[in-house]
Write a protein that holds these residues in place. Sequence first.
Motif, short mmCIF file in Angstrom:
data_model
loop_
_atom_site.label_atom_id
_atom_site.label_comp_id
_atom_site.label_asym_id
_atom_site.label_seq_id
_atom_site.Cartn_x
_atom_site.Cartn_y
_atom_site.Cartn_z
N ARG A 1 -1.88 2.66 10.16
CA ARG A 1 -3.27 2.38 9.76
C ARG A 1 -3.30 1.71 8.39
O ARG A 1 -4.09 0.79 8.17
CB ARG A 1 -4.09 3.67 9.75
CG ARG A 1 -4.44 4.20 11.13
CD ARG A 1 -5.15 5.55 11.04
NE ARG A 1 -6.33 5.48 10.20
CZ ARG A 1 -7.52 5.06 10.59
NH1 ARG A 1 -7.68 4.65 11.84
NH2 ARG A 1 -8.55 5.05 9.77
N SER A 2 -2.46 2.17 7.50
CA SER A 2 -2.42 1.59 6.16
C SER A 2 -1.99 0.13 6.21
O SER A 2 -2.53 -0.72 5.49
CB SER A 2 -1.45 2.38 5.26
OG SER A 2 -1.88 3.71 5.12
N ARG B 1 0.85 -1.19 0.00
CA ARG B 1 0.00 0.00 0.00
C ARG B 1 0.88 1.24 0.00
O ARG B 1 2.05 1.18 0.37
CB ARG B 1 -0.92 0.00 1.23
CG ARG B 1 -1.86 -1.19 1.29
CD ARG B 1 -2.67 -1.17 2.58
NE ARG B 1 -3.65 -2.26 2.62
CZ ARG B 1 -3.39 -3.46 3.10
NH1 ARG B 1 -2.18 -3.73 3.58
NH2 ARG B 1 -4.32 -4.39 3.12
N VAL C 1 -3.79 4.51 -0.05
CA VAL C 1 -4.87 4.42 0.94
C VAL C 1 -4.79 5.55 1.96
O VAL C 1 -5.65 5.66 2.83
CB VAL C 1 -4.84 3.06 1.67
CG1 VAL C 1 -5.15 1.93 0.72
CG2 VAL C 1 -3.50 2.84 2.36
N ALA C 2 -3.77 6.39 1.85
CA ALA C 2 -3.65 7.55 2.75
C ALA C 2 -3.10 8.72 1.97
O ALA C 2 -2.15 8.57 1.20
CB ALA C 2 -2.75 7.22 3.94
N GLN D 1 -2.60 -1.87 8.47
CA GLN D 1 -3.72 -2.64 9.02
C GLN D 1 -4.89 -2.70 8.04
O GLN D 1 -5.95 -3.24 8.36
CB GLN D 1 -4.19 -2.00 10.32
CG GLN D 1 -3.16 -2.03 11.43
CD GLN D 1 -3.51 -1.12 12.60
OE1 GLN D 1 -4.56 -0.46 12.60
NE2 GLN D 1 -2.65 -1.08 13.59
N GLY D 2 -4.71 -2.15 6.84
CA GLY D 2 -5.76 -2.18 5.84
C GLY D 2 -6.79 -1.08 5.98
O GLY D 2 -7.87 -1.15 5.39
N LYS D 3 -6.46 -0.02 6.73
CA LYS D 3 -7.39 1.08 6.95
C LYS D 3 -7.01 2.27 6.08
O LYS D 3 -5.84 2.55 5.85
CB LYS D 3 -7.38 1.49 8.42
CG LYS D 3 -7.80 0.37 9.37
CD LYS D 3 -7.69 0.82 10.82
CE LYS D 3 -8.07 -0.32 11.77
NZ LYS D 3 -7.91 0.08 13.19
N ALA D 4 -8.03 2.99 5.61
CA ALA D 4 -7.80 4.16 4.77
C ALA D 4 -7.65 5.40 5.64
O ALA D 4 -8.16 5.47 6.75
CB ALA D 4 -8.95 4.34 3.79
N ASP D 5 -6.94 6.37 5.11
CA ASP D 5 -6.72 7.64 5.81
C ASP D 5 -6.77 8.74 4.77
O ASP D 5 -5.74 9.28 4.36
CB ASP D 5 -5.38 7.62 6.54
CG ASP D 5 -5.28 8.69 7.61
OD1 ASP D 5 -6.06 9.65 7.53
OD2 ASP D 5 -4.45 8.56 8.51
N GLU E 1 1.27 7.55 12.00
CA GLU E 1 -0.09 7.06 12.25
C GLU E 1 -0.72 6.54 10.97
O GLU E 1 -1.34 5.47 10.95
CB GLU E 1 -0.93 8.18 12.84
CG GLU E 1 -2.37 7.80 13.11
CD GLU E 1 -3.21 8.98 13.57
OE1 GLU E 1 -4.45 8.85 13.65
OE2 GLU E 1 -2.63 10.05 13.85
#
Length: 230
Positions: free
Chosen positions: A132-133, A91, A113-114, A135-139, A128
Motif C-alpha cells: 500500500r505504501s 517511503r 506512511v504506515a 502505491q502512495g497509500k497511508a496505513d 500489505e
Amino acid sequence: MDTDPAPAGTAGATATAGTRNGRPRLAVVGCDNLSAEGADAYFRSNRSVVLLDPDRIGEADVVLVVAHRVTDEVLTRMEELRRTSANPAMRFVLVADAVDEHRLVRAAGCGVVALLPRTSTTFSRITEAVLRSAQGKADLPDTAVRALVEEIGSIQQNVLAPRNLTPSGLSTREVDILRLLAEGFDLAEIATRLHYSERTIKSIIHGVLTRLSLRNRVHAVAYAFRRGLL
C-alpha cells in the motif's frame, strides 16, 4: 512480532527483474539484529517485493524500519536515509510499539506512511502495508491520525498563525497575492488592493519563486492551487 508462512520464491538478487514486474523495491532496517534478520529472511522469500541488499538501500521504494520504540536516534537515521536516497519518492513503514505524539509529526516528515504495532503485527500484515505504501497509500491507526491532526492544528494555531504563515510554507500575504493573480489582476491592481507598492509586490513574488524553486507566476499559482490554498 508474529510470523506467518512466506510465499515461495526468491527476491534479493533480482532487483532489476523485480522492478520490471512492478514489485516495489524494499529495504529492511532493524534496530536490533534479531528483528533485522527475521524480516530479511521473510522478505527474501516473498515474491511480492524485491528485497535490496543493505548497500542499495538508497534505491528503495519502501524502507521497513523495525524498532521497539521510536526514539530520536531512530528518527535521525530515517531522516539521513531520506536525505541521501537516490529515490525522492522513498517511503517508510514503521513497526514499533511506542511512538510519542511529539515524535509522530517528525516521523511523518521523514516519510512514514504506515505505522504498525510491533508485538501484534504479522509479516503478512507488514507486506500489505509495504504494498500500500508503494502505491502512495497511508496505513495509519486512527489514534495516530487523530494525534497528527491535533498536532498540526496546534502548530498552525501556536506557531504558524502568529507569524502569518500557512502549512504550505507561504505567508498569508503571499497567498493573498497569488489569489489575486489567479483572479486575473495585474501587478498594479494587486498593489492598489493590498496597499503596497508595485515594487513590493514584485519583490514578494520573486521571493516565492526563488524559495520554492518555481518557474514563473503561473507555476506559483498552480502550486497554491495544488495545496488547496486558492
